[in-house]
Design an enzyme around this catalytic site. Structure first.
Site, PDB file in Angstrom:
ATOM      1  N   CYS A 107     -10.632  -3.250  -8.651  1.00  0.00           N
ATOM      2  CA  CYS A 107      -9.742  -4.500  -8.430  1.00  0.00           C
ATOM      3  C   CYS A 107     -10.483  -5.748  -8.601  1.00  0.00           C
ATOM      4  CB  CYS A 107      -9.378  -4.355  -7.111  1.00  0.00           C
ATOM      5  SG  CYS A 107      -7.490  -5.057  -6.945  1.00  0.00           S
ATOM      6  N   ASP A 112       1.197   7.874   1.007  1.00  0.00           N
ATOM      7  CA  ASP A 112      -0.158   7.725   1.184  1.00  0.00           C
ATOM      8  C   ASP A 112      -0.440   6.352   2.240  1.00  0.00           C
ATOM      9  OD1 ASP A 112      -2.782   8.565   0.782  1.00  0.00           O
ATOM     10  OD2 ASP A 112      -3.001   7.361  -1.184  1.00  0.00           O
ATOM     11  N   LYS A 144      -2.202   4.861   4.865  1.00  0.00           N
ATOM     12  CA  LYS A 144      -3.493   5.078   5.574  1.00  0.00           C
ATOM     13  C   LYS A 144      -4.191   3.544   5.644  1.00  0.00           C
ATOM     14  CE  LYS A 144      -5.807   6.065   1.061  1.00  0.00           C
ATOM     15  NZ  LYS A 144      -6.686   7.064   0.355  1.00  0.00           N
ATOM     16  N   ASN A 184      -4.855   1.480   2.711  1.00  0.00           N
ATOM     17  CA  ASN A 184      -3.725   1.133   1.798  1.00  0.00           C
ATOM     18  C   ASN A 184      -2.969  -0.004   2.668  1.00  0.00           C
ATOM     19  OD1 ASN A 184      -4.353   2.561  -0.424  1.00  0.00           O
ATOM     20  ND2 ASN A 184      -2.988   4.412   0.110  1.00  0.00           N
ATOM     21  N   ASP A 236      -0.656   0.300  -2.949  1.00  0.00           N
ATOM     22  CA  ASP A 236      -0.955   1.747  -3.547  1.00  0.00           C
ATOM     23  C   ASP A 236       0.174   2.484  -3.466  1.00  0.00           C
ATOM     24  OD1 ASP A 236      -2.122   3.861  -4.738  1.00  0.00           O
ATOM     25  OD2 ASP A 236      -3.831   4.056  -3.318  1.00  0.00           O
ATOM     26  N   THR A 285      -3.567  12.275   1.869  1.00  0.00           N
ATOM     27  CA  THR A 285      -5.045  12.182   2.114  1.00  0.00           C
ATOM     28  C   THR A 285      -5.043  12.880   3.468  1.00  0.00           C
ATOM     29  OG1 THR A 285      -4.914   9.712   1.286  1.00  0.00           O
ATOM     30  CG2 THR A 285      -6.885  10.110   3.008  1.00  0.00           C
TER      31      THR A 285
HETATM   32  N1  LIG Z   1      -3.713  -6.618  -3.574  1.00  0.00           N
HETATM   33  C1  LIG Z   1      -5.091  -6.530  -3.337  1.00  0.00           C
HETATM   34  N2  LIG Z   1      -5.597  -7.455  -2.901  1.00  0.00           N
HETATM   35  C2  LIG Z   1      -6.919  -7.253  -2.538  1.00  0.00           C
HETATM   36  N3  LIG Z   1      -7.578  -6.215  -2.668  1.00  0.00           N
HETATM   37  C3  LIG Z   1      -7.045  -4.989  -3.207  1.00  0.00           C
HETATM   38  C4  LIG Z   1      -5.572  -4.982  -3.486  1.00  0.00           C
HETATM   39  N4  LIG Z   1      -5.263  -3.704  -3.972  1.00  0.00           N
HETATM   40  C5  LIG Z   1      -6.472  -3.128  -4.020  1.00  0.00           C
HETATM   41  N5  LIG Z   1      -7.411  -3.808  -3.568  1.00  0.00           N
HETATM   42  C6  LIG Z   1      -8.830  -3.364  -3.127  1.00  0.00           C
HETATM   43  O1  LIG Z   1      -9.099  -2.624  -4.390  1.00  0.00           O
HETATM   44  C7  LIG Z   1      -9.465  -1.156  -3.928  1.00  0.00           C
HETATM   45  C8  LIG Z   1      -8.877  -0.262  -4.930  1.00  0.00           C
HETATM   46  O2  LIG Z   1      -7.362  -0.174  -5.084  1.00  0.00           O
HETATM   47  P1  LIG Z   1      -6.714   0.832  -4.928  1.00  0.00           P
HETATM   48  O3  LIG Z   1      -6.962   1.697  -3.549  1.00  0.00           O
HETATM   49  O4  LIG Z   1      -4.903   0.774  -5.074  1.00  0.00           O
HETATM   50  O5  LIG Z   1      -6.846   1.772  -6.227  1.00  0.00           O
HETATM   51  P2  LIG Z   1      -6.708   3.467  -6.427  1.00  0.00           P
HETATM   52  O6  LIG Z   1      -7.784   3.730  -7.398  1.00  0.00           O
HETATM   53  O7  LIG Z   1      -5.005   3.580  -6.895  1.00  0.00           O
HETATM   54  O8  LIG Z   1      -6.789   3.972  -4.949  1.00  0.00           O
HETATM   55  P3  LIG Z   1      -6.857   5.402  -4.633  1.00  0.00           P
HETATM   56  O9  LIG Z   1      -8.555   5.852  -4.540  1.00  0.00           O
HETATM   57  O10 LIG Z   1      -6.494   5.585  -3.114  1.00  0.00           O
HETATM   58  O11 LIG Z   1      -6.133   6.261  -5.464  1.00  0.00           O
HETATM   59  C9  LIG Z   1      -8.682  -1.208  -2.798  1.00  0.00           C
HETATM   60  O12 LIG Z   1      -9.476  -0.285  -1.782  1.00  0.00           O
HETATM   61  C10 LIG Z   1      -8.910  -2.483  -2.165  1.00  0.00           C
HETATM   62  O13 LIG Z   1      -9.946  -2.691  -1.715  1.00  0.00           O
END
Ligand SMILES: Nc1ncnc2c1ncn2[C@@H]1O[C@H](COP(=O)(O)OP(=O)(O)OP(=O)(O)O)[C@@H](O)[C@H]1O
Length: 699
Positions: free
Chosen positions: A55, A163, A165, A168, A181, A201
């Site tokens: 991100c 999910d 947690k 998220n 998420d 999870t």
């Molecule tokens: N809208 C947002 N604003 C700020 N930070 C964010 C945002 N969305 C995600 N993040 C950051 O980015 C990280 C990764 O995003 P996310 O958890 O959605 O990815 P993912 O790979 O789909 O997750 P997972 O491992 O649960 O499948 C999050 O843990 C969070 O720290």
């Protein structure tokens, strides 16, 4: 231990691979572009990494800052993974709730897919617990209410998050919950449908997912996870925490968890957790019943969480009157849409099917239907009712305007619209190919009456509109809550505030053309039904034509009264009749006048951006952010865009110019109107954010 809570690995989503898919995502280029909509993003720092995505902070060419979730195309090799991502996007972009991360845009380049999301500045609850170990009950009360509000909304839309947690659940810059998420979310087509996939999870998985796979699971799994979240917030680790996943599952099956000794946790909190962590999903309480639980009616209730909570245990006042508790509770619960007898029923909402992608771009993997900025959204018409406003619906008014109207009907004339569009884009091209500065063009225009268009950065794009309305609602709410602090007001501050533009006359003829109005500087405008506005300067020397359609950059055209483009002659004609009508038939709402700019250089003028009807008022929003309430009892409230000050005209037409804080204790009557303003603005922001294109009325 708090550190233990940090482990939140998902299971059964995809088979375990050696490399996390997010590792396949390299830092994207600094300049990103949604080619389809010509929107540029500048990429800044990495703000998080999950299993699939990384991100980054990004800023679009309008200056809005977002979070961009970047997924490497290399991690989307198989069809199933792609479909999963499309599912996540489809569900997430259909969400519109103050406690759910806003979905802004999605696009792709040759290497990545980008999901542009509302930025959650204050990170996740997992990050918060890392710092704080565990939270106080008032914090948990506040956060849980907002979580429940988001879940209630999702479930009404037939979406199970699956999910939920700590990682998220994020916090925005005001420490409000934002659930994100939707990678495991599922849409239920009807009440009977059950989901069979084992996913989630480990620490948060409901027992029916693990042990009742034949019967499947439904919405209640999110309530189980909410119970786990609540326990973790109060204790610092999830209830079934263990190093071994197998042991976690055993504990879930046996419903074996303990509140640690030495931590003061109220019986109400324990009782609520145990009712959420009920093995049998059918006996878990409904969301509104949870919000009615004693835990939400005892102790201290905060209206918001101060930034202090991010670093240290906050000190809450030792006592709170029952009225103050109730007021804060109502405020938080209403903003999140939870509890208190409101229907928890499931909305009849069917997911829309993915349409066939007509795009022939071989590299493209996102179906065009998934890009919100690509979708054609019907013209937004807020407030237009089938009949003119009662006060002005007399026969004379109708006859006068009808007689004045040109034969062609704007409400149906697509030809007119096309001509205007052609004009605007032709001029737009001219402007873009020109290397002249705005000032140079401006002076040239003034001397030759040449028509020009301003395609510069839209000052008032959609996101900033709903956000500014929402911020104003929050600002009013804060002022009402903190009325004790009024002694600090500087009485000279009022003098320093710029005077507010006021709509002094208006006439609603939106059943055919639009809404006409006069502003306090004596400019006159019409808000046409096709989301365009035309404003005539006070000295009648020039016009400002503005196209403010949803999902399109704002476009403006200044032209003089002696050089009216053919395509706009009908609108000019109508505006003049609105002006004559208002001049002859309506009295001024207020004597407030701005200095009319006679002979002044032509510049863009303030215009009415949108309006909304409620049963008790009509609300206008001006392009400078000012909000005006004309109540049905003839009182008027005009609030500055920043919410610092306001003008109140009471029923006797007495005029008060007050700071927001002063206004809250000026009179019970004004306070009640401010409370009403806060509520309606909150609702309006939600509706604008959702792009609801229907006629809006609210109560
Ligand atoms: N809208 C947002 N604003 C700020 N930070 C964010 C945002 N969305 C995600 N993040 C950051 O980015 C990280 C990764 O995003 P996310 O958890 O959605 O990815 P993912 O790979 O789909 O997750 P997972 O491992 O649960 O499948 C999050 O843990 C969070 O720290």
């Amino acid at each position: 231990m708090a550190t233990a809570a940090v482990k939140e690995t998902k299971t059964a989503i995809t088979p375990k691979k050696k490399t996390k898919p997010s590792r396949l995502c390299f830092t994207p280029p600094v300049n990103l572009k949604n080619n389809k909509k010509n929107i540029y993003y500048t990429r800044y720092d990495c703000i998080g990494e999950g299993g699939f995505a990384r991100c980054f902070r990004v800023k679009d060419n309008y200056g809005n800052v977002y979070a961009a979730k970047v997924i490497a195309k290399r991690s989307l090799q198989n069809e199933k993974t792609k479909q999963k991502l499309f599912g996540e996007i489809k569900v997430h972009q259909s969400m519109n709730h103050p406690n759910i991360v806003g979905f802004v845009d999605c696009f792709e380049d040759s290497t990545n897919v980008y999901l542009v999301l509302e930025l959650c500045e204050h990170r996740s609850l997992m990050d918060l617990l890392r710092k704080r170990k565990h939270l106080t009950e008032p914090e948990v009360r506040f956060l849980m209410l907002q979580i429940l509000g988001a879940l209630k909304y999702m479930h009404k839309k037939r979406v199970i998050h699956r999910d939920l947690k700590l990682g998220n659940i994020m916090l925005d810059e005001s420490n409000n919950v934002k659930i994100g998420d939707f990678g495991l979310a599922a849409l239920l087509v009807d009440d009977e449908e059950r989901k069979m996939t084992i996913c989630g999870t480990p620490n948060y998985i409901a027992p029916e997912i693990l042990f009742n796979s034949k019967e499947g699971h439904s919405f209640e799994v999110d309530l189980w996870s909410a119970g786990v979240v609540m326990f973790a917030l109060l204790v610092g680790k999830p209830p079934f925490q263990d190093k071994e996943v197998k042991t976690i599952y055993k504990k879930i099956k046996a419903n074996s968890y303990k509140f640690p000794r030495g931590l003061e946790i109220s019986n109400e909190a324990k009782d609520l957790i145990s009712s959420l962590l009920t093995q049998d999903p059918s006996t878990r309480p409904s969301i509104d019943a949870i919000a009615d639980h004693a835990f939400f009616h005892t102790g201290y209730m905060a209206a918001s969480l101060p930034d202090e909570v991010l670093d240290q245990k906050p000190t809450w006042p030792t006592s709170q009157s029952s009225q103050a508790f109730q007021r804060n509770l109502d405020y938080v619960a209403t903003a999140s849409g939870v509890g208190f007898g409101k229907s928890a029923g499931i909305e009849q909402h069917k997911p829309y099917a993915l349409q066939n992608d007509q795009d022939t771009d071989k590299e493209r993997i996102l179906p065009s239907v998934l890009s919100p900025r690509d979708r054609v959204v019907p013209v937004m018409r807020i407030g237009a009712e089938d009949l003119p406003a009662a006060a002005y619906s007399n026969a004379t008014h109708k006859a006068s305007l009808a007689a004045a109207a040109p034969r062609r009907d704007y409400a149906v004339s697509r030809v007119t619209e096309l001509r205007e569009e052609a004009l605007v884009s032709k001029l737009s091209e001219q402007r873009i190919s020109s290397s002249k500065t705005t000032e140079a063009i401006e002076s040239q225009r003034m001397s030759t009456h040449e028509v020009i268009i301003d395609t510069a950065k839209p000052a008032d794009n959609e996101k900033s509109v709903w956000m500014s309305i929402r911020k104003l609602a929050l600002r009013i709410g804060m002022a009402i809550e903190t009325r004790a602090a009024t002694s600090t007001i500087d009485p000279r501050a009022v003098e320093r505030w710029p005077s507010l533009f006021i709509i002094t006359k208006w006439v609603d003829y939106s059943n055919r053309y639009g809404l006409g109005y006069q502003l306090s500087d004596e400019s006159v405008g019409v808000h046409f039904n096709d989301s365009s506005s035309l404003v005539l300067s006070p000295d009648e020397s020039y016009f400002d034509y503005i196209v403010h359609k949803r999902n399109l950059p704002l476009r403006r055209l200044l032209f003089t009264s002696t050089n009216i483009p053919d395509a706009l002659k009908n609108k000019v004609y109508l505006l003049k009749h609105f002006k004559n009508y208002m001049g002859q038939n309506l009295s001024l709402a207020s004597q407030a006048k701005h200095a009319a700019s006679n002979g002044a250089k032509a510049t863009h003028m303030a215009f009415m951006h949108s309006y909304l009807r409620t049963r008790q008022a009509i609300l206008f929003r001006l392009s400078n952010g000012t909000i005006q309430y004309n109540f049905t009892d003839h009182a008027k409230l005009i609030v500055s865009g920043e919410g610092t000050h306001l003008v109140f005209l009471d029923k006797e037409k007495r005029r008060f110019h007050l700071s927001m804080e002063e206004a809250c204790f000026h009179s019970e009557e004004l306070k009640a109107r401010l409370l009403y303003a806060r509520e309606t603005l909150e609702l309006w922001a939600m509706k604008l954010r959702g792009g609801n294109s229907q006629k809006e009325t609210t109560d």
